[in-house]
Scaffold this motif. Sequence first.
Motif, mmCIF file in Angstrom:
data_model
loop_
_atom_site.group_PDB
_atom_site.id
_atom_site.type_symbol
_atom_site.label_atom_id
_atom_site.label_comp_id
_atom_site.label_asym_id
_atom_site.label_seq_id
_atom_site.Cartn_x
_atom_site.Cartn_y
_atom_site.Cartn_z
ATOM 1 N N TRP A 1 0.835 -1.199 0.000
ATOM 2 C CA TRP A 1 0.000 0.000 0.000
ATOM 3 C C TRP A 1 0.871 1.251 0.000
ATOM 4 O O TRP A 1 1.825 1.358 0.767
ATOM 5 N N VAL A 2 0.531 2.178 -0.867
ATOM 6 C CA VAL A 2 1.246 3.451 -0.955
ATOM 7 C C VAL A 2 0.218 4.573 -0.871
ATOM 8 O O VAL A 2 -0.977 4.353 -1.102
ATOM 9 N N ASP B 1 -16.890 10.634 9.289
ATOM 10 C CA ASP B 1 -15.722 10.252 8.493
ATOM 11 C C ASP B 1 -16.022 9.005 7.673
ATOM 12 O O ASP B 1 -17.105 8.421 7.746
ATOM 13 N N SER B 2 -15.024 8.585 6.914
ATOM 14 C CA SER B 2 -15.096 7.341 6.159
ATOM 15 C C SER B 2 -14.178 6.323 6.809
ATOM 16 O O SER B 2 -13.108 6.665 7.314
ATOM 17 N N TRP B 3 -14.606 5.050 6.824
ATOM 18 C CA TRP B 3 -13.754 4.048 7.457
ATOM 19 C C TRP B 3 -12.411 3.922 6.745
ATOM 20 O O TRP B 3 -11.425 3.503 7.337
ATOM 21 N N GLN B 4 -12.355 4.308 5.476
ATOM 22 C CA GLN B 4 -11.080 4.260 4.748
ATOM 23 C C GLN B 4 -10.043 5.211 5.323
ATOM 24 O O GLN B 4 -8.840 4.975 5.199
ATOM 25 N N THR B 5 -10.518 6.283 5.943
ATOM 26 C CA THR B 5 -9.599 7.300 6.443
ATOM 27 C C THR B 5 -9.119 7.013 7.858
ATOM 28 O O THR B 5 -8.163 7.628 8.319
ATOM 29 N N VAL B 6 -9.778 6.100 8.569
ATOM 30 C CA VAL B 6 -9.433 5.887 9.975
ATOM 31 C C VAL B 6 -8.790 4.531 10.232
ATOM 32 O O VAL B 6 -8.319 4.263 11.339
ATOM 33 N N ILE B 7 -8.758 3.656 9.226
ATOM 34 C CA ILE B 7 -8.177 2.333 9.421
ATOM 35 C C ILE B 7 -7.249 2.019 8.256
ATOM 36 O O ILE B 7 -7.578 2.270 7.101
ATOM 37 N N HIS B 8 -6.059 1.509 8.578
ATOM 38 C CA HIS B 8 -5.056 1.237 7.552
ATOM 39 C C HIS B 8 -5.498 0.075 6.667
ATOM 40 O O HIS B 8 -6.129 -0.871 7.147
#
Length: 605
Positions: A48-49, A477-484
């Motif tokens: 992931w980048v 928020d979006s879960w994409q922004t808070v979890i790697h």
Amino acid sequence: MNCSRHMKRSLPQMPCILFSEKDLMSQCQPEILDHHLSGTEGKLLVRWVPGKGKSTQQNTVQCTSWVSHEDFLFPALARKYLLGKAKSAPPDQVDGLKLWADDCVERERCLNCLNTFHNDEAFGSNQEIDFCCFLCKCPWDHPLKRTIRNCELGCKFHRPCCHGYRNEEDCESFVSPVGKVQEELLESMEKDGGELKGDGDAGATCNAEQDEDAGIASQDIEIVDGECEMYRRCLENRFSMPRRRRDAVVVCINSGVGAAAKSLKRLGLKASRIIHVGADRVAKHVLRSNHDFAYGELGSDDGIDHIVGLFDTLTDIAEGAEGLVQKYGPIDVIIGAPPRAKTKEERAQYANGCLDFAKDVARLNKQHHRLDDGPFFLLELSPDVKDHLPLDGLSSCVLGSSLFVCNYPIFLERASLLSIRGSSGLSSNHVLDSGTPFNPALPRHQLFLLLFESATVLVRDLFVSLRKALCVGFSGDSWQTVIHPKLWNFLSMGPNGYDVQLNRAEFGPEAFSLRLQTPDNSYPLDAEKYASHLLGQSSSVTILDVLLAPLQNLFNTNDYGPRYHVATRDKKKPVASPVKVEPKEEMTDDEADLFDKVERSLAPP
């Protein structure tokens, strides 16, 4: 998966909102580094980048992980990669790669169909399917497959089919598990005049009481040394010609939280690669956080290529044995932890499966790498299967509730094992929240003293991250922004893998008590109990240190740092007797001298 017929019937005719691959790449972009195809099961090694224009600290970590084809959310990217590989692949692999690429086209259509919604299904400010049911694996003929419902209390959209609903009438007033806790929380505060009064810790940890049978009876110990001709031949060759020693390639079956990896490092046995086999997502998170530099949690690299997530079970790695040995071999060492089997038949099947796998690896090592020595194996099994195993020529050691089987000598005296078994300062019976007594028999009590002191912290932090993703609707928020993205593999657990309850003893986010199902789906556990569950199923590091010690002189050595140094022992009260190599009476003088060298090398400084 074939969804073309359902797509033609269900695609909307009016303007729609599409949540696509491009949207998922807005925060982090995947790069495919490698692939693995065994039968019909395909997996991709993904790094992931940061997404375009993104430079947050979370996204700078280039974590690499193996992801199954069914869980990978970027089929168009996968197809492009696979077609590129097919151009330069050996002729016998081209057809398999092209079929995989064709399946990616079908999967892309399915995901687009699944995430296409009518304009009148207003998303408001939360244009996102919730984390718990984003990756839907319900059958395509499910009546609610493409139905979504907004949970006003949870502030996110959900798929009712994933939550067990069968018709639209039942889910008209849909409330998600997080929303139900929020509803209960508000009701409690209203009853208590705006204050939430605690009534005990709903996430209490396991109770413990002292085990009265901490003393070990000598009749619990049974040691049988096999012929082990391969070990003696290999030992002599590598002593006479040290250049024949090399870095070991190790397979750890039921690797759990990494007891075997920790023991190998404590012994200083240098490994170039460790293939970890296990299905528990939480266990893999703990293992990688402690050992795998590529996971992004460690400040230094141990120099070992940790392969985690490529094989989930013994069956997986046994079926892919040839590809495994060809690509990653030769395999030098196999370490098997006890199986999670409930019946004697299942335990016997696992034990024989491990022995058959070792035989296959030996054959493939010779076929593909011209290696006659190895693999050496150590298996921890249940004593009740001993009579069902072909143990001729093998060494075995019955130690309480564990049977250890290996194909090299066990240079131990009974007193040594008694000392190890009786050295633990912790001896407890744990009771899980299901009410089922959890009594990890000795020698696994050693685990709580030596194996991953940070295990509970890592599991607790993981639960906090997952809870944050599930409750992200409260902050908009979006879960994409808070979890790697390295934790996106938890998407595939679905709503049935989670359980959220109200913890009246806490306030704020901590009031949402998260529990996860174990892989066997027996019962959900909170963070503390899940950590105890993982530790209780792992092998004892202390026992592994002693039983793996004879392999030290077959491979290169390495100092992995103070973190893995065996603790200094009190000379007056030793924790365990040093590993002792006893020459057999039938040995020649040269062989006796050789094993004297082994004894001196294994003795503590």
